[in-house]
Design an enzyme around this catalytic site. Structure first.
Site, PDB file in Angstrom:
ATOM      1  N   GLU A   1       0.817  -1.213   0.000  1.00  0.00           N
ATOM      2  CA  GLU A   1       0.000   0.000   0.000  1.00  0.00           C
ATOM      3  C   GLU A   1       0.852   1.265   0.000  1.00  0.00           C
ATOM      4  OE1 GLU A   1      -2.887  -0.520   3.148  1.00  0.00           O
ATOM      5  OE2 GLU A   1      -3.935  -2.050   1.980  1.00  0.00           O
TER       6      GLU A   1
ATOM      7  N   GLU B   1      -2.130 -10.159  -5.635  1.00  0.00           N
ATOM      8  CA  GLU B   1      -2.219 -10.994  -6.831  1.00  0.00           C
ATOM      9  C   GLU B   1      -1.423 -10.376  -7.983  1.00  0.00           C
ATOM     10  OE1 GLU B   1      -4.635  -9.899  -4.848  1.00  0.00           O
ATOM     11  OE2 GLU B   1      -6.396 -11.200  -4.890  1.00  0.00           O
TER      12      GLU B   1
ATOM     13  N   CYS C   1      -9.866  -9.004  -6.579  1.00  0.00           N
ATOM     14  CA  CYS C   1     -10.690  -7.856  -6.988  1.00  0.00           C
ATOM     15  C   CYS C   1     -10.807  -7.824  -8.512  1.00  0.00           C
ATOM     16  CB  CYS C   1     -10.092  -6.556  -6.455  1.00  0.00           C
ATOM     17  SG  CYS C   1      -8.659  -5.958  -7.388  1.00  0.00           S
TER      18      CYS C   1
HETATM   19 ZN   LIG Z   1      -6.730  -6.903  -6.571  1.00  0.00          ZN
END
Ligand SMILES: [Zn+2]
Length: 160
Positions: free
Chosen positions: A64, A75, A112
């Site tokens: 992050e 991922e 996601c």
């Molecule tokens: Zn993701």
């Protein structure tokens, strides 16, 4: 007007203990990577581990940033590292584990939407499905035989 129905079939395991030894080992590498995630903002650690056809395992964790969009999911960290380090290797399997620092994550956490698109690119590139296993910190593990199952109506290079 016609309607179309898009369906998918996934396998659900009761726990990591139900997985075969090789997948369990791969998931344990994802869990280890998860513990090293840099997630000071979301407090949501994710780890991913890729089994390549050259017997290498590549791991990734979310990274992050104070400028939120500059961070990257586990991922994609793993899959881009794999593409950079072993550009000719095929990715056979991906294991993903996610865990909140604030609560018990006992639901399987899928990749996601952005990661699904990124994984799809590699599946198309290698002309071979990538098996994907995902879980929370504990509990059920979901298996998808291919990324394509997780991303119906995929945008791909055939339209460019
Ligand atoms: Zn993701």
């Amino acid at each position: 007007m016609n309607e179309i129905t898009i369906g998918t079939t996934l396998q659900v395991y009761d726990s990591i203990e139900e997985l075969s030894t090789d997948i369990k080992d791969l998931m344990n590498k994802a869990i280890e990577a998860r513990e090293n995630a840099y997630a000071p903002y979301s407090k949501f650690n994710v780890g991913a581990a890729l089994q390549l056809d050259n017997n290498e395992v590549i791991i990734g964790s979310n990274q992050e940033n104070a400028s939120y969009p500059s961070g990257l999911c586990a991922e994609r960290t793993a899959i881009y590292y794999s593409g950079a380090k072993y550009p000719k290797a095929k990715i056979l399997k991906m294991a993903i584990s996610a865990s909140s620092q604030n609560q018990v994550t006992d639901k399987p956490i899928p990749p996601c939407g952005s990661c699904r698109q990124a994984i799809a690119e590699y599946e198309i590139k290698q002309k071979q499905p990538i098996e994907i296993y995902f879980m929370g910190a504990k509990g059920k593990v979901v298996k998808s035989e291919s990324l394509a199952n997780l991303l119906p109506l995929l945008f791909d290079n055939s339209v460019l």
